[in-house]
Design a protein around this motif. Structure first.
Motif, mmCIF file in Angstrom:
data_model
loop_
_atom_site.group_PDB
_atom_site.id
_atom_site.type_symbol
_atom_site.label_atom_id
_atom_site.label_comp_id
_atom_site.label_asym_id
_atom_site.label_seq_id
_atom_site.Cartn_x
_atom_site.Cartn_y
_atom_site.Cartn_z
ATOM 1 N N ALA B 208 10.394 -4.300 -7.873
ATOM 2 C CA ALA B 208 10.189 -3.316 -6.805
ATOM 3 C C ALA B 208 10.150 -4.005 -5.454
ATOM 4 C CB ALA B 208 8.893 -2.547 -7.048
ATOM 5 N N GLU B 209 9.489 -5.164 -5.426
ATOM 6 C CA GLU B 209 9.398 -5.910 -4.173
ATOM 7 C C GLU B 209 10.770 -6.424 -3.759
ATOM 8 O OE1 GLU B 209 6.461 -8.948 -4.213
ATOM 9 O OE2 GLU B 209 6.692 -9.361 -2.072
ATOM 10 N N GLU B 210 11.553 -6.851 -4.748
ATOM 11 C CA GLU B 210 12.878 -7.385 -4.429
ATOM 12 C C GLU B 210 13.814 -6.307 -3.894
ATOM 13 O OE1 GLU B 210 13.935 -9.327 -8.013
ATOM 14 O OE2 GLU B 210 12.873 -11.170 -7.494
ATOM 15 N N LEU B 259 6.860 2.435 -2.737
ATOM 16 C CA LEU B 259 6.890 2.075 -4.158
ATOM 17 C C LEU B 259 6.287 0.690 -4.367
ATOM 18 C CD1 LEU B 259 10.396 3.383 -5.276
ATOM 19 C CD2 LEU B 259 8.143 4.325 -5.819
ATOM 20 N N HIS B 260 6.612 -0.219 -3.462
ATOM 21 C CA HIS B 260 6.073 -1.574 -3.549
ATOM 22 C C HIS B 260 4.551 -1.540 -3.433
ATOM 23 C CE1 HIS B 260 5.227 -5.735 -2.817
ATOM 24 N NE2 HIS B 260 4.972 -5.556 -1.538
ATOM 25 N N ARG B 261 4.065 -0.693 -2.523
ATOM 26 C CA ARG B 261 2.618 -0.609 -2.324
ATOM 27 C C ARG B 261 1.948 -0.047 -3.583
ATOM 28 N NH1 ARG B 261 -0.334 3.117 0.667
ATOM 29 N NH2 ARG B 261 1.546 4.219 1.287
ATOM 30 N N TYR B 262 2.528 0.976 -4.177
ATOM 31 C CA TYR B 262 1.950 1.564 -5.389
ATOM 32 C C TYR B 262 1.974 0.547 -6.529
ATOM 33 C CZ TYR B 262 2.381 6.107 -3.083
ATOM 34 O OH TYR B 262 2.281 7.162 -2.229
ATOM 35 N N ALA B 266 -1.150 -0.721 -8.773
ATOM 36 C CA ALA B 266 -1.225 -0.649 -10.227
ATOM 37 C C ALA B 266 -1.468 -2.028 -10.814
ATOM 38 C CB ALA B 266 0.069 -0.065 -10.774
ATOM 39 N N GLN B 267 -0.915 -3.045 -10.139
ATOM 40 C CA GLN B 267 -1.008 -4.408 -10.642
ATOM 41 C C GLN B 267 -2.400 -4.992 -10.421
ATOM 42 O OE1 GLN B 267 1.979 -6.696 -8.697
ATOM 43 N NE2 GLN B 267 2.018 -8.290 -10.259
ATOM 44 N N TYR B 268 -2.937 -4.768 -9.222
ATOM 45 C CA TYR B 268 -4.206 -5.409 -8.875
ATOM 46 C C TYR B 268 -5.406 -4.505 -9.102
ATOM 47 C CZ TYR B 268 -1.538 -9.133 -6.650
ATOM 48 O OH TYR B 268 -0.697 -10.175 -6.417
ATOM 49 N N GLY B 269 -5.173 -3.195 -9.166
ATOM 50 C CA GLY B 269 -6.294 -2.269 -9.311
ATOM 51 C C GLY B 269 -7.230 -2.380 -8.132
ATOM 52 N N LEU B 279 0.734 -2.589 5.889
ATOM 53 C CA LEU B 279 0.218 -1.337 6.433
ATOM 54 C C LEU B 279 0.906 -1.017 7.758
ATOM 55 C CD1 LEU B 279 -2.142 0.187 5.022
ATOM 56 C CD2 LEU B 279 -3.550 -0.492 6.974
ATOM 57 N N ALA B 280 0.986 -2.030 8.626
ATOM 58 C CA ALA B 280 1.601 -1.833 9.947
ATOM 59 C C ALA B 280 3.077 -1.469 9.790
ATOM 60 C CB ALA B 280 1.453 -3.093 10.784
ATOM 61 N N ALA B 281 3.754 -2.155 8.863
ATOM 62 C CA ALA B 281 5.177 -1.871 8.642
ATOM 63 C C ALA B 281 5.355 -0.437 8.145
ATOM 64 C CB ALA B 281 5.757 -2.867 7.638
ATOM 65 N N GLY B 282 4.474 -0.031 7.245
ATOM 66 C CA GLY B 282 4.557 1.324 6.711
ATOM 67 C C GLY B 282 4.304 2.373 7.782
ATOM 68 N N GLN B 283 3.321 2.103 8.637
ATOM 69 C CA GLN B 283 3.019 3.058 9.707
ATOM 70 C C GLN B 283 4.197 3.178 10.669
ATOM 71 O OE1 GLN B 283 -0.616 1.430 11.122
ATOM 72 N NE2 GLN B 283 -1.897 2.782 9.859
ATOM 73 N N ALA B 284 4.832 2.033 10.965
ATOM 74 C CA ALA B 284 6.000 2.060 11.858
ATOM 75 C C ALA B 284 7.099 2.921 11.251
ATOM 76 C CB ALA B 284 6.500 0.645 12.120
ATOM 77 N N LEU B 285 7.278 2.801 9.942
ATOM 78 C CA LEU B 285 8.347 3.577 9.296
ATOM 79 C C LEU B 285 7.995 5.057 9.204
ATOM 80 C CD1 LEU B 285 9.452 1.058 6.549
ATOM 81 C CD2 LEU B 285 10.686 1.701 8.612
ATOM 82 N N ASN B 286 6.718 5.368 9.064
ATOM 83 C CA ASN B 286 6.304 6.775 9.103
ATOM 84 C C ASN B 286 6.602 7.370 10.474
ATOM 85 O OD1 ASN B 286 5.412 6.717 6.502
ATOM 86 N ND2 ASN B 286 3.251 6.420 7.022
ATOM 87 N N ARG B 287 6.269 6.569 11.501
ATOM 88 C CA ARG B 287 6.519 7.009 12.874
ATOM 89 C C ARG B 287 8.027 7.182 13.086
ATOM 90 N NH1 ARG B 287 5.376 2.801 17.311
ATOM 91 N NH2 ARG B 287 6.417 3.809 19.055
ATOM 92 N N HIS B 288 8.793 6.290 12.498
ATOM 93 C CA HIS B 288 10.249 6.365 12.583
ATOM 94 C C HIS B 288 10.738 7.682 11.993
ATOM 95 C CE1 HIS B 288 14.380 5.554 11.156
ATOM 96 N NE2 HIS B 288 14.460 4.805 12.222
ATOM 97 N N ARG B 289 10.220 8.015 10.831
ATOM 98 C CA ARG B 289 10.632 9.240 10.167
ATOM 99 C C ARG B 289 10.229 10.464 11.006
ATOM 100 N NH1 ARG B 289 7.893 11.545 5.665
ATOM 101 N NH2 ARG B 289 6.177 11.185 7.115
ATOM 102 N N ASP B 290 8.971 10.479 11.454
ATOM 103 C CA ASP B 290 8.475 11.620 12.228
ATOM 104 C C ASP B 290 9.294 11.835 13.498
ATOM 105 O OD1 ASP B 290 6.578 11.892 10.319
ATOM 106 O OD2 ASP B 290 4.943 11.019 11.487
#
Lengths: 345, 345
Positions: B208-210, B259-262, B266-269, B279-290
C-alpha cells in the motif's frame, strides 16, 4: 568629490547624447523609448542630487521631464498590457501546441519522468501559447475568452492610438523643444550651486539608498515571503474601482529602486559593478506594476455595459490571474531582496 | 503475524462499534459522519488486506460500503463547499472589521512596523472576514459578489437538500440494513482465507505504501515546488466543463494516502506513532480536493442562463481564486512530502 561631480556631468552628457540622437530619429519606436529613458534618467539624477543644483532651474526642469517621459511611455504601456492580457487568456485556455500530458495514470517513467516532465507547463508553455495566439486567434478559445480578448483588444488599441497621437503632438510641440534645448544646455554646462564642486556625492547617493531601504522595510515582506498568501486578491471584488491601494507602496519602492540605481551609476560611472540582485528586484517590481495595471484593465473592461456573462466571467478569471501575478511578483521581490541582505554583510 | 491479524480484527470491531452506535442515533449529523468514516475505513482495510479475506465476500462488500460512504458524504460536502465559497467571496471583497491599513505612505514606524504589521492581511483576516460574513451578509459586498453568493447559495442548498433526502432514504433502506448486518457479522468473525492467520500483514501494508510512493513520484512535484507556477489555472477558461484532468493524479494520491494511513493503523493498532508529516500531506490533499470542487461549482454556476455580467465576473474571480487554492495546496503537499523524505533516511 570633484571627480564625482565631473562624473555626474559626464553621465548627464551621455544622457543628452542618447536623447538628442533619439530626438533626431523622431517617430521610430526605439528612438522614443531611448528619449523616454534618458528623460527619466536625467529627472532621477536631478532628484537625487538636488542640493548640488540651482534650485529654481531644477524645480522648473523636473515636471517637464516627467511630462515628457509620461507622455512617451503611454503608447508602449498600452501595447504591452494588451499583449500580456492576450497571452494570459491563451494560457488560461490551455491553448498549447505540444501533445497533451497523459492524465491520471502515468505508470511508466515514474521518478525519472518527474524532473524532466514537470516544468513543461511552466516556462515552455508561455512562448507556445503566444505562438498559437498568432496562429489561431480565437479558434480554440471558449466563446467567453475570445470575446473578452476582442473587447480588450478594442479598448486597449483605442487607448494606444490616442496615446500615439498625443506623443506625436508632444514631440512637435514648443514645450518639447524647450525641454530639448534645456537638455542640450545641460550637456555643456550643469547649473551647479557654488558649493557643488566641493561637495561629496556619496552622502546624497547614500540618502537615496536609505530612502529605498526605509520604503522596503515598510512593505509587508513577511506576508509576501509566504507563497500563496492570497493577499493580492483581497480587494479583487471590492466595490472601489480605483487601483488597489495595497499596490501603492510597491510602486513607490519601484521608483526609489530606480533612483538608487541611477545614483549608483552617477557615482561609479563606467566602473559600476553589476548588481544582479538589484536587477532581479527591479524586474520583479516591473512585473508587479505591469500585472497590477493589466488586472485593472481587465476589471475595467468587465464594467463595459451590455457584455455577455461569458465575457464577464472570462474577464473575472483574467483579473484574478493578473492579481495572482502581482502576488507572485511580490514573492519574487522578497526572494531577491532577502538574498541581497544575506549577500552584503 | 497472527497477533497482527487479531489486531486487524480488533480494529474492525472498533469500526463496527462506532458504526452501530452511530446507526442507533440515525439522522444526527455527527452520527452520519461517524458511520461514513467507519464505512470508508472498513472499505480501505478490505482493499489493502484483500488477499487475506474471502474473495467473494469482500468483492460483494466493497461496493456496498462505497455506496454508503458516498451517499452519506454528499450532504456534508455541499454544505462545506458553500461555506468555503461564501467565505472566499467575502475575503475577495476585502470585507474586514479592523481599520483599513494606511495606504501608500507609511512614514511612521518604518522598519519596526514591518514584522508586526505585515501579517495583518494574512491569518488574522480570515476569521474576521468570516465573522463579518455572518454579521452583514451582502451589505458591504459589490452587487456582483452579492448576486454570485446568492446564486451559489441557491444552487448548493438545493443540492444539499437533495443529498439529505437521499441519505435519509438510504439509511432507511433494506440495502443499508444488509450492509449493517454484514458489518455486525464482521465484528465477531472476519471471513479470512484458510492461509490468513499465518500471513504476515507487513508485505500488504508495504505494498500500500509503495503504491502511494509510486503515485506521488508521478506527480509534477518539481513544478508544484515552485510557488506561483500558475499551473493550476492553465485550463481555467478551457471549453471543457469536466473536472480538471490535471487534478486526477492528486485525487488519486489522496486516496492512496488514506489507504496507507489505514494500513498503518491496522498494523500498529494503538501503538501507532503519530506521523505529523503524513497528517500535513493529507490535509493539503483534502484542501486540494475541496478547492478543486469549489472552483468547479463556481464555474458551473457561471453557466447559469441569464445571469448578470457582474455576477459572472464575480464567479470568474472566485473560480480563479479557488484554482489558486488548488495550486497552493499542491505547494503545501510538496513541502510536507519533501520534509518527510528528508526526515526518514
Amino acid at each position: 568629490m570633484r571627480s564625482q561631480a565631473t562624473e555626474f556631468l559626464r553621465a548627464l552628457r551621455q544622457h543628452r547624447e542618447t536623447g538628442s540622437a533619439a530626438g533626431g530619429a523622431e517617430g521610430s519606436v526605439g528612438a522614443a523609448r531611448a528619449l523616454r529613458r534618458s528623460a527619466r534618467r536625467i529627472s532621477g539624477s536631478l532628484h537625487t542630487f538636488r542640493p548640488l543644483l540651482d534650485a529654481g532651474w531644477s524645480e522648473e526642469m523636473r515636471p517637464e521631464l516627467a511630462w515628457l517621459s509620461g507622455t512617451l511611455g503611454l503608447e508602449h504601456a498600452y501595447e504591452a498590457r494588451l499583449e500580456r492580457l492576450l497571452a494570459a487568456l491563451h494560457r488560461l485556455s490551455g491553448v498549447t501546441v505540444f501533445p497533451p500530458r497523459s492524465g491520471p495514470s502515468v505508470p511508466a517513467g515514474g521518478p525519472a519522468a518527474s524532473p524532466a516532465g514537470a516544468p513543461v507547463g511552466g516556462p515552455v508553455a508561455a512562448p507556445a501559447a503566444r505562438q498559437s495566439a498568432q496562429q489561431s486567434n480565437g479558434g480554440t478559445l471558449t466563446v467567453g475568452a475570445a470575446k473578452a480578448g476582442a473587447l480588450l483588444e478594442r479598448q486597449l488599441t483605442l487607448a494606444r492610438t490616442r496615446a500615439h497621437s498625443t506623443a506625436l503632438q508632444a514631440l512637435g510641440s514648443s514645450r518639447f523643444h524647450a525641454v530639448a534645448d534645456k537638455v542640450a544646455v545641460l550637456a555643456s554646462e550643469v547649473p551647479l550651486t557654488p558649493a557643488a564642486p566641493a561637495t561629496d556625492l556619496r552622502p546624497l547617493a547614500t540618502a537615496a539608498e536609505e530612502r529605498l531601504t526605509a520604503a522596503v522595510a515598510a512593505l509587508p515582506l513577511v506576508t509576501a515571503g509566504h507563497p500563496y498568501n492570497a493577499e493580492a486578491l483581497v480587494h479583487g471584488l471590492s466595490p472601489d474601482p480605483a487601483p488597489h491601494p495595497q499596490d501603492g507602496p510597491w510602486h513607490q519602492v519601484r521608483l526609489l529602486l530606480r533612483l538608487h540605481r541611477y545614483a549608483r551609476e552617477a557615482q561609479y560611472g563606467d566602473d559600476l559593478p553589476v548588481d544582479v540582485r538589484l536587477l532581479a528586484a527591479g524586474q520583479a517590481l516591473n512585473r508587479h506594476r505591469d500585472a497590477s495595471e493589466a488586472a485593472a484593465a481587465a476589471a475595467s473592461a468587465a464594467r463595459t455595459p451590455r457584455i455577455a456573462p461569458a465575457t464577464a466571467y472570462a474577464l473575472g478569471v483574467l483579473h484574478a490571474d493578473q492579481r495572482h501575478e502581482v502576488e507572485a511578483a511580490r514573492f519574487a521581490f522578497q526572494q531577491a531582496w532577502q538574498k541581497q541582505i544575506v549577500g552584503t554583510p
